[in-house]
Design a protein around this motif. Structure first.
Motif, PDB file in Angstrom:
ATOM      1  N   ALA A  31      44.705  -4.255 -27.773  1.00 17.48           N
ATOM      2  CA  ALA A  31      45.823  -3.806 -26.955  1.00 17.48           C
ATOM      3  C   ALA A  31      47.134  -3.810 -27.737  1.00 17.48           C
ATOM      4  N   ASP A  32      47.392  -4.858 -28.524  1.00  9.81           N
ATOM      5  CA  ASP A  32      48.626  -4.921 -29.310  1.00  9.81           C
ATOM      6  C   ASP A  32      48.698  -3.766 -30.310  1.00  9.81           C
ATOM      7  N   ALA A  33      47.589  -3.471 -30.971  1.00  8.28           N
ATOM      8  CA  ALA A  33      47.562  -2.379 -31.950  1.00  8.28           C
ATOM      9  C   ALA A  33      47.808  -1.038 -31.271  1.00  8.28           C
ATOM     10  N   ALA A  34      47.253  -0.856 -30.080  1.00  2.00           N
ATOM     11  CA  ALA A  34      47.458   0.396 -29.348  1.00  2.00           C
ATOM     12  C   ALA A  34      48.932   0.559 -28.975  1.00  2.00           C
ATOM     13  N   MET A  35      49.564  -0.509 -28.522  1.00  2.00           N
ATOM     14  CA  MET A  35      50.976  -0.428 -28.133  1.00  2.00           C
ATOM     15  C   MET A  35      51.856  -0.198 -29.359  1.00  2.00           C
ATOM     16  N   ILE A  70      41.470   2.837 -26.400  1.00  2.00           N
ATOM     17  CA  ILE A  70      42.450   2.234 -25.493  1.00  2.00           C
ATOM     18  C   ILE A  70      43.579   3.238 -25.280  1.00  2.00           C
ATOM     19  N   GLU A  71      43.953   3.390 -24.023  1.00  2.00           N
ATOM     20  CA  GLU A  71      45.099   4.232 -23.685  1.00  2.00           C
ATOM     21  C   GLU A  71      46.324   3.336 -23.589  1.00  2.00           C
ATOM     22  N   TYR A  72      47.442   3.770 -24.153  1.00  2.00           N
ATOM     23  CA  TYR A  72      48.681   3.017 -24.047  1.00  2.00           C
ATOM     24  C   TYR A  72      49.701   3.815 -23.255  1.00  2.00           C
ATOM     25  N   ARG A  73      50.630   3.104 -22.637  1.00  2.00           N
ATOM     26  CA  ARG A  73      51.767   3.734 -21.972  1.00  2.00           C
ATOM     27  C   ARG A  73      53.005   2.953 -22.386  1.00  2.00           C
ATOM     28  N   VAL A  74      53.830   3.585 -23.197  1.00  2.00           N
ATOM     29  CA  VAL A  74      55.071   2.965 -23.655  1.00  2.00           C
ATOM     30  C   VAL A  74      56.175   3.425 -22.711  1.00  2.00           C
ATOM     31  N   SER A  75      56.581   2.525 -21.853  1.00  4.11           N
ATOM     32  CA  SER A  75      57.678   2.798 -20.936  1.00  4.11           C
ATOM     33  C   SER A  75      58.783   1.813 -21.292  1.00  4.11           C
ATOM     34  N   ALA A 117      67.640   7.554 -24.069  1.00  5.79           N
ATOM     35  CA  ALA A 117      68.095   6.392 -23.306  1.00  5.79           C
ATOM     36  C   ALA A 117      66.912   5.668 -22.693  1.00  5.79           C
ATOM     37  N   ALA A 118      65.832   6.397 -22.423  1.00  3.90           N
ATOM     38  CA  ALA A 118      64.606   5.806 -21.872  1.00  3.90           C
ATOM     39  C   ALA A 118      63.428   6.633 -22.362  1.00  3.90           C
ATOM     40  N   THR A 119      62.261   6.039 -22.349  1.00  2.00           N
ATOM     41  CA  THR A 119      61.074   6.737 -22.807  1.00  2.00           C
ATOM     42  C   THR A 119      59.880   6.339 -21.956  1.00  2.00           C
ATOM     43  N   ASP A 120      58.950   7.252 -21.813  1.00  2.00           N
ATOM     44  CA  ASP A 120      57.697   6.994 -21.101  1.00  2.00           C
ATOM     45  C   ASP A 120      56.640   7.898 -21.719  1.00  2.00           C
ATOM     46  N   LEU A 121      55.891   7.346 -22.665  1.00  2.00           N
ATOM     47  CA  LEU A 121      54.919   8.118 -23.430  1.00  2.00           C
ATOM     48  C   LEU A 121      53.547   7.474 -23.326  1.00  2.00           C
ATOM     49  N   ALA A 122      52.530   8.282 -23.101  1.00  2.65           N
ATOM     50  CA  ALA A 122      51.148   7.783 -23.038  1.00  2.65           C
ATOM     51  C   ALA A 122      50.331   8.456 -24.127  1.00  2.65           C
ATOM     52  N   GLY A 123      49.339   7.730 -24.643  1.00  2.86           N
ATOM     53  CA  GLY A 123      48.480   8.272 -25.673  1.00  2.86           C
ATOM     54  C   GLY A 123      47.262   7.374 -25.861  1.00  2.86           C
ATOM     55  N   PHE A 124      46.526   7.585 -26.963  1.00  2.00           N
ATOM     56  CA  PHE A 124      45.283   6.876 -27.181  1.00  2.00           C
ATOM     57  C   PHE A 124      45.216   6.272 -28.578  1.00  2.00           C
ATOM     58  N   LEU A 125      44.531   5.153 -28.681  1.00  2.94           N
ATOM     59  CA  LEU A 125      44.104   4.589 -29.955  1.00  2.94           C
ATOM     60  C   LEU A 125      42.594   4.545 -29.887  1.00  2.94           C
ATOM     61  N   GLN A 126      41.957   5.261 -30.806  1.00  9.44           N
ATOM     62  CA  GLN A 126      40.496   5.278 -30.810  1.00  9.44           C
ATOM     63  C   GLN A 126      39.968   5.305 -32.218  1.00  9.44           C
TER      64      GLN A 126
END
Length: 132
Positions: A35-39, A106-111, A123-132
């Motif tokens: 999870a840490d690596a995905a984030m 693992i899917e990540y969501r950086v909000s 000013a703000a971000t909300d990005l989702a993606g994958f680590l595979q």
């Protein structure tokens, strides 16, 4: 006559050879993503995509492990984006999380929201993606 037979063979070879080369690279994926690596990957993606080529720095995050498929757990922490010598500080919101979609992905969501804003960075971000 010879040219009409070689052209389709050359075209077929140009399609098959890159396909065979990429299958070897696909097998080099992460065997057990964390999870840490995905984030962290997500934060680097935010810097590259939404920060217009900024660099991620001072990444201090903590994510709850997602050992089983369909586990969804939160992440907390902060990070900086640096661009043209200026630094913006971001704090993850409670929407930030990781989700194990399979044994090897693992899917990540950086909000995140900026506490120190800089012109040219979001000013703000909300990005989702994958680590595979």
């Amino acid at each position: 006559m010879l040219r009409t037979r070689l052209l389709p063979i050359a075209l077929a070879a140009s399609v098959v050879v890159p396909t065979l080369a990429t299958t070897g690279a696909a097998q080099a994926a992460v065997k057990n993503p964390q999870a840490d690596a995905a984030m962290r990957k997500g934060i680097r993606d935010v810097a590259r995509l939404e920060g217009n080529g900024a660099k991620a720095a001072n990444i201090r995050i903590a994510c709850v492990a997602v050992p089983k498929v369909n586990d969804k757990k939160p992440c907390s922490g902060s990070f900086d984006l640096v661009k043209d010598g200026k630094t913006a500080h971001y704090v993850l919101t409670k929407k930030a999380r990781t989700f194990r979609i399979s044994a090897r992905a693992i899917e990540y969501r950086v909000s995140a929201k900026a506490t120190k804003k800089v012109q040219g960075l979001p000013a703000a971000t909300d990005l989702a993606g994958f680590l595979q």
